[in-house]
Motif scaffolding. Structure first.
Motif, mmCIF file in Angstrom:
data_model
loop_
_atom_site.group_PDB
_atom_site.id
_atom_site.type_symbol
_atom_site.label_atom_id
_atom_site.label_comp_id
_atom_site.label_asym_id
_atom_site.label_seq_id
_atom_site.Cartn_x
_atom_site.Cartn_y
_atom_site.Cartn_z
ATOM 1 N N HIS A 1 0.832 -1.207 0.000
ATOM 2 C CA HIS A 1 0.000 0.000 0.000
ATOM 3 C C HIS A 1 0.868 1.258 0.000
ATOM 4 O O HIS A 1 0.385 2.340 -0.346
ATOM 5 N N VAL B 1 0.213 6.899 0.617
ATOM 6 C CA VAL B 1 -0.589 5.837 0.028
ATOM 7 C C VAL B 1 -1.263 6.357 -1.238
ATOM 8 O O VAL B 1 -1.245 7.562 -1.521
ATOM 9 N N ARG C 1 -5.447 3.296 8.244
ATOM 10 C CA ARG C 1 -5.688 3.175 6.804
ATOM 11 C C ARG C 1 -6.736 2.097 6.527
ATOM 12 O O ARG C 1 -7.643 2.280 5.706
ATOM 13 N N ALA D 1 -1.691 9.052 4.806
ATOM 14 C CA ALA D 1 -2.316 8.510 6.006
ATOM 15 C C ALA D 1 -1.347 8.722 7.156
ATOM 16 O O ALA D 1 -0.218 8.286 7.097
#
Length: 434
Positions: A266, A283, A315, A431
């Protein structure tokens, strides 16, 4: 002794007329552990089982082995297991002896002797189920007593003698053009389909009227040593997709759930740290849109991470998916999660990038790697994504899985599901752990 495989496999039909037997003993001097060596992220014995199980004309698939680990992998792939005795498991034991033992075990277990025996070799990683079906059909029709896989060849063969070199299949003084020569055929060793009663009477695989099943040259790879294994691993992405009738860069990844690592999948495996020691990572919004597509299609997603930082959970919460983080033993955690949800690991995709992902990759039917994964993970992957971690890799996998669902719904309209239209957003967000 015959053991049943899992109920969902094609381990043992109550009255099997066509039986595939895959001899796979544990010992191998040339390439230790050969039958469990992975090609395209799948053990060789499991690849052979999958090909035979997929063939529509085969009623039962059995692996003859003396090895506990091979038996475990065979059962997980959908086969039954015939426990081979020690006197048939040594270096001098023939394939024919294992096949005869399996036939006797089947007769003792079911009271039925099969009409057709399909001998499949685990050391041939690229067996086309359609080719198996065609060969079985020819034997069932009575066209031939035996049909074996072979690849056409126009190679000029030579033999060394005391006087020099002599042509084997041609005269040295005449070199006809390729188009002027009838092809010869090189036996691939991948499969032999035969009348079971004729095999028992003859005691060997070539008897009566013998026919050739021509196969694609790429399907003729047979693994005897480390060089063969390396070549098969290089060919696997393209050949596997062609056997499935797909595109090697866009395979049909038919799974029921997706599990992903976090850092390096990610994210791009980097982090920002502020003066208070708080970490934040970058991300992809594109990945978020891909996860939303999966959720809309009813496909569970789990983020499974060794990272204990709460950024992972934050996340996952925003994406609306499950999360297990701070996990060291990823394989055990994945197996427990799948069991709790009634998921077959063979129908799970796991995408990773680093060595701590290997235990999880080894468990699933679709081990997937991001483009910038470490070499060990790339070698273990059944499919390598075009995108790197943090740059749309999760979205790419999501699209492949959704495309597989769409393909299945076109093939079987009754299974069609509704999915809301979610647009791709190529922007990125950060994030942050608070």
């Amino acid at each position: 002794m015959l053991e049943d495989g899992r109920p969902s496999g094609r381990a043992m039909h109550p009255a099997p007329r066509v039986v595939a037997v895959i001899p796979a003993r544990g010992g191998s001097k040339g390439l230790p552990g050969k039958n469990l060596a992975e090609v395209g992220g799948v053990p060789l014995v499991a690849r052979a089982v999958r090909a035979a199980v997929t063939a529509r004309r085969i009623d039962a698939v059995l692996v003859s082995t003396d090895d506990d680990r091979i038996a475990e992998v065979a059962r997980a792939a959908g086969a039954g297991v015939v426990r081979r005795p020690a006197d048939l498991s040594g270096d001098t034991a023939t394939s024919e002896s294992a096949l005869l033992h399996a036939l006797h075990s089947i007769a003792a277990h079911t009271g039925v002797r099969p009409d057709v025996l399909v001998f499949v070799q685990a050391t041939s990683p690229f067996i086309d189920p359609a080719a198996l079906d065609l060969a079985v059909e020819r034997v069932q029709r009575g066209d031939e007593d035996v049909v074996f896989s072979a690849v056409p060849s126009h190679v000029f063969l030579w033999r060394e003698t005391d006087a020099g070199a002599d042509g084997v299949n041609h005269a040295a003084s005449a070199r006809p053009r390729r188009q002027d020569r009838e092809p010869e055929y090189a036996e691939t060793g991948a499969f032999y389909v035969m009348r079971a009663d004729g095999f028992v009477q003859a005691g060997h695989r070539f008897f009566g009227r013998v026919g050739i099943a021509p196969v694609h040259p790429d399907h003729a790879v047979e693994i005897d040593d480390a060089a063969d294994l390396a070549r098969a691993r290089m060919l696997a992405p393209a050949v596997d997709a062609l056997v499935a009738g797909g595109d090697p860069r866009h395979p049909l990844i038919d799974v029921d759930a997706i599990v992903t690592d976090f850092d390096g999948v990610h994210t791009d495996d980097t982090a920002w740290v502020d003066t208070l020691g708080r970490e934040s990572v970058r991300v992809s919004r594109s990945d978020g849109a891909g996860v939303a597509r999966l959720r809309a299609a009813g496909i569970p997603v789990l983020i499974l991470s060794a990272e204990a930082n709460p950024v992972v959970a934050r996340r996952a919460e925003k994406l609306g998916v499950e999360c297990l983080h701070g996990v060291d033993a990823k394989g055990a955690a994945l197996a427990e999660w799948a069991f709790a949800r009634g998921l077959d690991l063979d129908r799970v995709a796991y995408v990773g990038n680093d060595r701590n992902d290997l235990p999880a990759l080894e468990l699933v039917g679709w081990p997937v790697a991001v483009r910038d994964a470490v070499p060990d993970v790339l070698a273990a992957a059944r499919h390598v994504l075009d995108r790197a971690g943090g740059h749309g890799a999760v979205r790419e996998l999501a699209d492949l899985v959704i495309a597989s669902r769409d393909h299945a719904s076109r093939e079987h309209p009754a299974n069609r599901t509704r999915e809301q239209d979610i647009h791709d957003h190529p922007n990125h967000e950060r994030a942050t752990a608070r």
